[in-house]
Write a protein that holds these residues in place. Structure first.
Motif, PDB file in Angstrom:
ATOM      1  N   SER B  15       0.865  -1.265  -0.055  1.00  9.73           N
ATOM      2  CA  SER B  15      -0.054  -0.034  -0.108  1.00  9.73           C
ATOM      3  C   SER B  15       1.042   1.240  -0.213  1.00  9.73           C
ATOM      4  O   SER B  15       1.752   1.329   0.687  1.00  9.73           O
ATOM      5  CB  SER B  15      -1.081  -0.082   1.169  1.00  9.73           C
ATOM      6  OG  SER B  15      -1.725   0.905   1.166  1.00  9.73           O
ATOM      7  N   GLY B  16       0.430   2.397  -0.785  1.00  5.43           N
ATOM      8  CA  GLY B  16       1.276   3.344  -1.036  1.00  5.43           C
ATOM      9  C   GLY B  16       2.276   3.376  -1.860  1.00  5.43           C
ATOM     10  O   GLY B  16       2.684   4.777  -2.432  1.00  5.43           O
ATOM     11  N   LYS B  66      -5.656  10.499  -9.342  1.00  5.82           N
ATOM     12  CA  LYS B  66      -5.418   9.103  -8.701  1.00  5.82           C
ATOM     13  C   LYS B  66      -4.631   8.064  -9.887  1.00  5.82           C
ATOM     14  O   LYS B  66      -3.652   7.344  -9.649  1.00  5.82           O
ATOM     15  CB  LYS B  66      -6.545   8.410  -8.188  1.00  5.82           C
ATOM     16  CG  LYS B  66      -6.313   7.054  -7.748  1.00  5.82           C
ATOM     17  CD  LYS B  66      -5.613   6.860  -6.344  1.00  5.82           C
ATOM     18  CE  LYS B  66      -5.821   5.620  -5.797  1.00  5.82           C
ATOM     19  NZ  LYS B  66      -4.982   5.470  -4.703  1.00  5.82           N
ATOM     20  N   SER B  83      -0.121   6.127  -5.272  1.00  6.56           N
ATOM     21  CA  SER B  83      -0.498   5.963  -3.911  1.00  6.56           C
ATOM     22  C   SER B  83      -1.348   4.601  -3.895  1.00  6.56           C
ATOM     23  O   SER B  83      -2.460   5.080  -3.177  1.00  6.56           O
ATOM     24  CB  SER B  83      -0.634   7.224  -3.167  1.00  6.56           C
ATOM     25  OG  SER B  83      -0.725   6.896  -1.638  1.00  6.56           O
ATOM     26  N   HIS B  85      -3.852   1.739  -3.164  1.00  9.88           N
ATOM     27  CA  HIS B  85      -4.497   1.209  -1.495  1.00  9.88           C
ATOM     28  C   HIS B  85      -4.905  -0.198  -1.839  1.00  9.88           C
ATOM     29  O   HIS B  85      -5.479  -0.490  -3.192  1.00  9.88           O
ATOM     30  CB  HIS B  85      -5.137   2.217  -0.990  1.00  9.88           C
ATOM     31  CG  HIS B  85      -4.737   3.335  -0.388  1.00  9.88           C
ATOM     32  ND1 HIS B  85      -3.726   3.459   0.659  1.00  9.88           N
ATOM     33  CD2 HIS B  85      -4.473   4.657  -0.909  1.00  9.88           C
ATOM     34  CE1 HIS B  85      -3.404   4.518   1.016  1.00  9.88           C
ATOM     35  NE2 HIS B  85      -3.698   5.354  -0.293  1.00  9.88           N
ATOM     36  N   GLU B  87      -8.026  -1.040  -1.865  1.00 12.74           N
ATOM     37  CA  GLU B  87      -9.293  -0.795  -2.657  1.00 12.74           C
ATOM     38  C   GLU B  87      -9.058  -0.600  -4.109  1.00 12.74           C
ATOM     39  O   GLU B  87     -10.166  -0.675  -4.995  1.00 12.74           O
ATOM     40  CB  GLU B  87     -10.182   0.393  -2.159  1.00 12.74           C
ATOM     41  CG  GLU B  87      -9.649   1.559  -2.247  1.00 12.74           C
ATOM     42  CD  GLU B  87      -9.114   1.889  -1.010  1.00 12.74           C
ATOM     43  OE1 GLU B  87      -8.648   0.974  -0.291  1.00 12.74           O
ATOM     44  OE2 GLU B  87      -8.743   3.305  -0.620  1.00 12.74           O
ATOM     45  N   ASP B  88      -7.795  -0.374  -4.650  1.00  9.68           N
ATOM     46  CA  ASP B  88      -7.335  -0.284  -5.975  1.00  9.68           C
ATOM     47  C   ASP B  88      -6.920  -1.535  -6.773  1.00  9.68           C
ATOM     48  O   ASP B  88      -6.804  -1.537  -7.821  1.00  9.68           O
ATOM     49  CB  ASP B  88      -6.123   0.682  -6.013  1.00  9.68           C
ATOM     50  CG  ASP B  88      -6.430   2.086  -5.745  1.00  9.68           C
ATOM     51  OD1 ASP B  88      -5.598   2.684  -5.086  1.00  9.68           O
ATOM     52  OD2 ASP B  88      -7.734   2.604  -5.792  1.00  9.68           O
ATOM     53  N   ILE B 115      -3.008  -5.052  -4.184  1.00  4.82           N
ATOM     54  CA  ILE B 115      -2.290  -4.136  -3.186  1.00  4.82           C
ATOM     55  C   ILE B 115      -2.563  -4.565  -1.674  1.00  4.82           C
ATOM     56  O   ILE B 115      -3.554  -4.793  -1.407  1.00  4.82           O
ATOM     57  CB  ILE B 115      -2.955  -2.646  -3.388  1.00  4.82           C
ATOM     58  CG1 ILE B 115      -2.880  -2.170  -4.839  1.00  4.82           C
ATOM     59  CG2 ILE B 115      -2.432  -1.526  -2.495  1.00  4.82           C
ATOM     60  CD1 ILE B 115      -1.506  -2.244  -5.327  1.00  4.82           C
TER      61      ILE B 115
END
Lengths: 115, 116
Positions: B15-16, B66, B83, B85, B87-88, B115
């Motif tokens: 994540s990130g 995004k 970045s 997360h 949910e992506d 992710i």
């Protein structure tokens, strides 16, 4: 608002028989329709298309029929083969002022052809 | 003909992290490229449309900061998930079209993004 609908999530047919996949649309501005085939974890593969000035287009075992008055199109596969087993997506696009002419997809129909 | 190559096919990252996905038309010049996202058992959802040399047009609800799209040449478009997360996490697919309307889009094989 689902503008392109494939009401049958799945279809099972015997090898050698005809497969008929159906698709309905609501937007009367659509003037170009396509069928794609998709295997898991792969991108869709273009099969066949039809312009709204026609009512039938044939390519080998695949024929697409368009009924503009009913806003309905169908894909016929004959004879069906086990290798045809995949998810089939119907898609449509229309004339837009921008250069996008993006596709609107149906939900897909899983076709299974049994040997 | 009409081959579209998408790379990488699979990405697993923390994540990130920012992730870049490339989409290339190998044997034709793509006037327009499209980026889609597909959730399990759902149809393809258009995220954005890009024409070579101009800014991408994003669909409603898609965050342009995004999901950065660059279409620098007639054979290459990139999607950068910034970045990222959990949910992506999704299946991202690009397509390319030669010419304008009434031409089929040809799709890449997609990128499975996970992710952690």
């Amino acid at each position: 608002d689902q503008q392109v609908k494939q009401n049958s999530p799945s279809l099972s047919v015997q090898e050698g028989r005809i497969s008929i996949l159906n698709c309905d649309y609501t937007n009367s501005m659509f003037d170009y329709f396509l069928w794609y085939k998709k295997y898991p974890a792969e991108g869709p593969t273009f099969l066949i298309s039809i312009s709204s000035i026609k009512d039938k287009n044939e390519d080998g075992r695949f024929t697409v029929f368009l009924n503009k008055s009913a806003k309905h199109l169908s894909l016929h596969i004959v004879p069906s083969q086990p290798g045809d087993s995949a998810v089939y997506f119907c898609a449509a696009s229309g004339v837009e002022e921008t250069s996008g002419s993006r596709l609107t997809f149906g939900e897909g129909t899983q076709l299974t052809v049994n040997p | 003909g009409a081959v579209v190559s998408q790379h990488p096919s699979r990405v697993i990252c923390k994540s990130g992290t920012s992730v870049k996905i490339e989409c290339r038309s190998l044997d034709f010049q793509a006037t327009t490229m499209f980026w889609y996202r597909q959730f399990p058992k759902q149809s393809l959802m258009l995220m954005a449309t890009s024409n070579e040399g101009s800014k991408a047009t994003y669909e409603q609800g898609v965050e342009k900061d995004k999901f950065l799209i660059n279409h620098a040449s007639l054979t290459l478009s990139t999607l950068t998930v910034t970045s990222a997360h959990p949910e992506d996490s999704s299946f991202y697919i690009c397509s390319a079209r030669q010419g304008w309307s009434n031409q089929p889009q040809h799709f890449g094989d997609g990128t499975r993004l996970s992710i952690l």
